[in-house]
Design a protein around this motif. Structure first.
Motif, short mmCIF file in Angstrom:
data_model
loop_
_atom_site.label_atom_id
_atom_site.label_comp_id
_atom_site.label_asym_id
_atom_site.label_seq_id
_atom_site.Cartn_x
_atom_site.Cartn_y
_atom_site.Cartn_z
N ASN A 62 -60.35 24.40 -54.45
CA ASN A 62 -59.90 25.50 -53.59
C ASN A 62 -58.38 25.68 -53.64
O ASN A 62 -57.89 26.80 -53.65
N ILE A 63 -57.66 24.58 -53.66
CA ILE A 63 -56.19 24.64 -53.69
C ILE A 63 -55.70 24.79 -55.12
O ILE A 63 -54.78 25.56 -55.40
N LEU A 64 -56.33 24.08 -56.05
CA LEU A 64 -55.93 24.18 -57.46
C LEU A 64 -56.06 25.61 -57.98
O LEU A 64 -55.24 26.07 -58.76
N ALA A 65 -57.11 26.32 -57.54
CA ALA A 65 -57.31 27.70 -58.00
C ALA A 65 -56.19 28.61 -57.52
O ALA A 65 -55.87 29.60 -58.18
N LEU A 66 -55.59 28.30 -56.37
CA LEU A 66 -54.46 29.08 -55.89
C LEU A 66 -53.19 28.75 -56.66
O LEU A 66 -52.39 29.63 -56.98
N ALA A 67 -53.01 27.46 -56.95
CA ALA A 67 -51.80 27.01 -57.64
C ALA A 67 -51.81 27.32 -59.13
O ALA A 67 -50.80 27.71 -59.70
N TYR A 68 -52.96 27.15 -59.74
CA TYR A 68 -53.10 27.31 -61.19
C TYR A 68 -54.31 28.19 -61.49
O TYR A 68 -55.33 27.71 -62.02
N PRO A 69 -54.23 29.47 -61.16
CA PRO A 69 -55.42 30.34 -61.29
C PRO A 69 -55.96 30.44 -62.71
O PRO A 69 -57.18 30.52 -62.90
N ASP A 70 -55.09 30.44 -63.71
CA ASP A 70 -55.56 30.56 -65.09
C ASP A 70 -56.44 29.38 -65.49
O ASP A 70 -57.37 29.53 -66.28
N LYS A 71 -56.18 28.23 -64.91
CA LYS A 71 -56.89 27.02 -65.29
C LYS A 71 -58.11 26.74 -64.39
O LYS A 71 -59.12 26.25 -64.87
#
Length: 132
Positions: A62-71
């Motif tokens: 949930n947080i990673l998708a905000l920080a690194y959306p491409d990945k």
């Protein structure tokens, strides 16, 4: 308005009633770094996000998708189409500008605070239970 990493981290921390210093100490992070993350001045590393997610007992995606959306955005669960729904943000519902009523009686601030605490517990608990 799009949610940012900083706003997500701030929301989780405040929902738990913790200070930046408390979270930083518990996750072995400097308060200055955490402040920069919450203010969207810098983006935490993937390792830091995973450490925070573990501390908050939430899915790091949930947080990673905000920080690194491409990945990570594709790994996040599909979003529900809200275009034909009446959306009420929990944050707005529990804000000081909102009045809660029950059976046409205005709830006292103390009861509104209980509703806020209970709601935060439900949200945090449901996030943790989806990981198990």
């Amino acid at each position: 308005m799009t949610e940012t990493v900083g706003s997500a981290l701030r929301q989780i921390r405040k929902g738990r009633g913790e200070s930046i210093v408390e979270v930083a100490k518990a996750t072995h992070t400097s308060p200055a770094s955490f402040t920069k993350w919450e203010n969207d001045q810098t983006i935490p590393s993937e390792r830091s996000i995973r450490k925070l997610a573990e501390y908050y007992n939430t899915d790091p995606i949930n947080i990673l998708a905000l920080a690194y959306p491409d990945k990570y955005a594709s790994q996040k669960e599909a979003q529900v189409d809200l275009s034909d729904r009446n959306v009420i943000r929990v944050e707005d519902l529990l804000s000081d500008k909102c009045v809660l009523t029950y059976n046409n009686d205005v709830l006292a601030q103390s009861k509104k605070d209980l509703v806020a605490s209970f709601t935060a517990g439900l949200i945090i608990g449901s996030t943790a239970s989806t990981e198990e």
